[in-house]
Design a protein around this motif. Structure first.
Motif, PDB file in Angstrom:
ATOM      1  N   GLY A 153       0.760  -1.056   0.007  1.00 37.69           N
ATOM      2  CA  GLY A 153      -0.190  -0.127   0.058  1.00 37.69           C
ATOM      3  C   GLY A 153       1.061   1.120   0.075  1.00 37.69           C
ATOM      4  N   PHE A 154       0.292   2.345  -0.422  1.00 32.46           N
ATOM      5  CA  PHE A 154       0.942   3.511  -0.291  1.00 32.46           C
ATOM      6  C   PHE A 154       0.368   4.622   0.540  1.00 32.46           C
ATOM      7  CE2 PHE A 154       2.610   3.689  -5.177  1.00 32.46           C
ATOM      8  CZ  PHE A 154       3.435   2.515  -4.954  1.00 32.46           C
ATOM      9  N   VAL A 155       1.155   5.218   1.446  1.00 36.56           N
ATOM     10  CA  VAL A 155       0.737   6.495   2.027  1.00 36.56           C
ATOM     11  C   VAL A 155       1.404   7.887   1.452  1.00 36.56           C
ATOM     12  CG1 VAL A 155       0.587   7.878   4.174  1.00 36.56           C
ATOM     13  CG2 VAL A 155       0.490   5.356   4.089  1.00 36.56           C
ATOM     14  N   VAL A 156       0.458   8.592   0.887  1.00 31.79           N
ATOM     15  CA  VAL A 156       1.332   9.607   0.179  1.00 31.79           C
ATOM     16  C   VAL A 156       1.001  10.946   1.010  1.00 31.79           C
ATOM     17  CG1 VAL A 156       1.277  10.435  -2.201  1.00 31.79           C
ATOM     18  CG2 VAL A 156       0.520   8.270  -1.961  1.00 31.79           C
ATOM     19  N   ALA A 174      -3.945  -0.208 -10.172  1.00 30.64           N
ATOM     20  CA  ALA A 174      -4.934  -0.704  -9.390  1.00 30.64           C
ATOM     21  C   ALA A 174      -6.120  -0.805 -10.096  1.00 30.64           C
ATOM     22  CB  ALA A 174      -5.126   0.086  -8.202  1.00 30.64           C
ATOM     23  N   GLN A 175      -6.406   0.285 -11.163  1.00 33.99           N
ATOM     24  CA  GLN A 175      -7.585   0.452 -11.846  1.00 33.99           C
ATOM     25  C   GLN A 175      -7.812  -0.442 -12.896  1.00 33.99           C
ATOM     26  OE1 GLN A 175      -7.558   3.076 -15.283  1.00 33.99           O
ATOM     27  NE2 GLN A 175      -9.542   4.123 -14.820  1.00 33.99           N
ATOM     28  N   THR A 176      -6.502  -0.920 -13.422  1.00 31.82           N
ATOM     29  CA  THR A 176      -6.418  -1.995 -14.532  1.00 31.82           C
ATOM     30  C   THR A 176      -6.203  -3.260 -14.054  1.00 31.82           C
ATOM     31  OG1 THR A 176      -3.884  -1.564 -14.617  1.00 31.82           O
ATOM     32  CG2 THR A 176      -5.606  -0.430 -16.178  1.00 31.82           C
ATOM     33  N   GLY A 177      -6.280  -3.635 -12.753  1.00 38.36           N
ATOM     34  CA  GLY A 177      -6.076  -4.701 -12.062  1.00 38.36           C
ATOM     35  C   GLY A 177      -4.837  -5.423 -12.144  1.00 38.36           C
ATOM     36  N   PHE A 182      -4.585  -2.966  -2.751  1.00 43.31           N
ATOM     37  CA  PHE A 182      -3.654  -1.949  -2.499  1.00 43.31           C
ATOM     38  C   PHE A 182      -4.249  -0.654  -2.187  1.00 43.31           C
ATOM     39  CE2 PHE A 182      -0.562   0.779  -4.446  1.00 43.31           C
ATOM     40  CZ  PHE A 182       0.640  -0.001  -4.222  1.00 43.31           C
ATOM     41  N   PRO A 183      -4.453  -0.451  -0.994  1.00 39.70           N
ATOM     42  CA  PRO A 183      -5.132   0.709  -0.447  1.00 39.70           C
ATOM     43  C   PRO A 183      -3.902   1.900  -0.582  1.00 39.70           C
ATOM     44  CG  PRO A 183      -3.759  -0.641   1.437  1.00 39.70           C
ATOM     45  CD  PRO A 183      -3.898  -1.310   0.218  1.00 39.70           C
ATOM     46  N   LEU A 229      -5.969   1.286   7.452  1.00 38.32           N
ATOM     47  CA  LEU A 229      -6.364   0.765   6.166  1.00 38.32           C
ATOM     48  C   LEU A 229      -5.243  -0.072   5.590  1.00 38.32           C
ATOM     49  CD1 LEU A 229      -7.814   4.183   4.772  1.00 38.32           C
ATOM     50  CD2 LEU A 229      -9.208   1.955   5.251  1.00 38.32           C
ATOM     51  N   MET A 230      -4.041   0.150   5.906  1.00 39.04           N
ATOM     52  CA  MET A 230      -2.868  -0.488   5.624  1.00 39.04           C
ATOM     53  C   MET A 230      -3.043  -1.999   6.242  1.00 39.04           C
ATOM     54  SD  MET A 230      -1.299   1.314   3.349  1.00 39.04           S
ATOM     55  CE  MET A 230      -2.200   2.703   2.887  1.00 39.04           C
ATOM     56  N   ARG A 231      -3.219  -1.954   7.454  1.00 38.43           N
ATOM     57  CA  ARG A 231      -3.460  -3.211   8.200  1.00 38.43           C
ATOM     58  C   ARG A 231      -4.249  -4.099   7.621  1.00 38.43           C
ATOM     59  NH1 ARG A 231      -1.102  -5.257  12.654  1.00 38.43           N
ATOM     60  NH2 ARG A 231      -2.555  -6.748  13.770  1.00 38.43           N
TER      61      ARG A 231
END
Length: 243
Positions: A153-156, A174-177, A182-183, A229-231
């Motif tokens: 996952g990403f924290v931005v 993520a959109q294209t699978g 993947f949060p 959310l990552m957890r």
């Protein structure tokens, strides 16, 4: 994993960076040189896979290298790094200063694994002092593959073009699978609010994306929400966080 090491920083040559030489239009017809570059690219992938394959559950934290120590985003990044480490995650950043340094610092001071993926640039900053395990890359696309492959996952945090690049690549994959579970959390409602409103008011309104695409992002100021959310996204993967 093997004992952590700080990879030596690769300096850029006077004739530009490796990426610049690869993508220079004037060099595109040099087939012989490009064939040799393929081997260099392959070697960089092999090194990255070898160095990062046993990181354990990992979250990438992105943000501006220009974030000052007294910027609220620095404190937020440090808190994110600390809390992720306390939850059993490896914290992965670009290894540079600013928000990246803050996240690495938070992870390191909490006793977690703090990892940095550096990149060759015309201006060299080196790895920040809180990176415990560092790997340097010449090619942006190899480095970006490593972030996507090993992060769950990403924290931005607030950032510039590099941060936006990573964000939109993650959204596209993520959109294209191409990636699942993947949060993506945008931390800083004041900073990110305008971008999200533009996406909703212009891109979504004109039918270029779906509401589900926007739903892939969570915008918040709450570090605890970001970490939870990552957890939650990692929980179905088999209790790898010590549960």
């Amino acid at each position: 994993m093997s004992p952590a090491r700080q990879a030596p920083r690769r300096g850029s040559r006077g004739d530009g960076t490796t990426d610049q030489r690869l993508l220079d239009p004037g060099a595109r017809l040099d087939t012989h040189t490009d064939l040799w570059r393929v081997l260099k690219i392959q070697a960089e992938f092999v090194e990255g896979f070898g160095q990062l394959s046993d990181l354990g559950p990992t979250i990438a934290v992105f943000g501006s290298a220009r974030t000052a120590v007294d910027d609220p985003s620095y404190a937020a990044a440090q808190e994110v790094g600390r809390r992720l480490a306390e939850e059993g995650f490896t914290v992965l950043t670009g290894g540079g200063p600013g928000a990246m340094e803050a996240a690495n610092k938070g992870a390191r001071t909490a006793g977690g694994l703090s990892v940095g993926l550096g990149i060759e640039l015309p201006y060299e900053t080196g790895m920040n002092e809180f990176v415990e395990h560092g790997v340097n890359f010449r090619y942006f696309f190899v480095r970006k593959t490593m972030f996507i492959k090993y992060a769950r996952g990403f924290v931005v945090l607030p950032g510039g073009l590099g941060t936006l690049d990573e964000l939109f690549e993650a959204l596209t994959l993520a959109q294209t699978g191409k990636v699942t579970q993947f949060p993506i959390v945008l931390l800083g409602t004041e900073f990110w609010g305008g971008l999200v409103e533009w996406l909703r008011g212009s891109v979504l309104a004109s039918g270029k994306i779906k509401q589900s695409d926007l739903d892939m992002m969570t915008v918040t100021d709450d570090v605890e929400l970001a970490v939870s959310l990552m957890r939650e996204a990692s929980a179905p993967l088999g209790g790898l966080l010590g549960e």
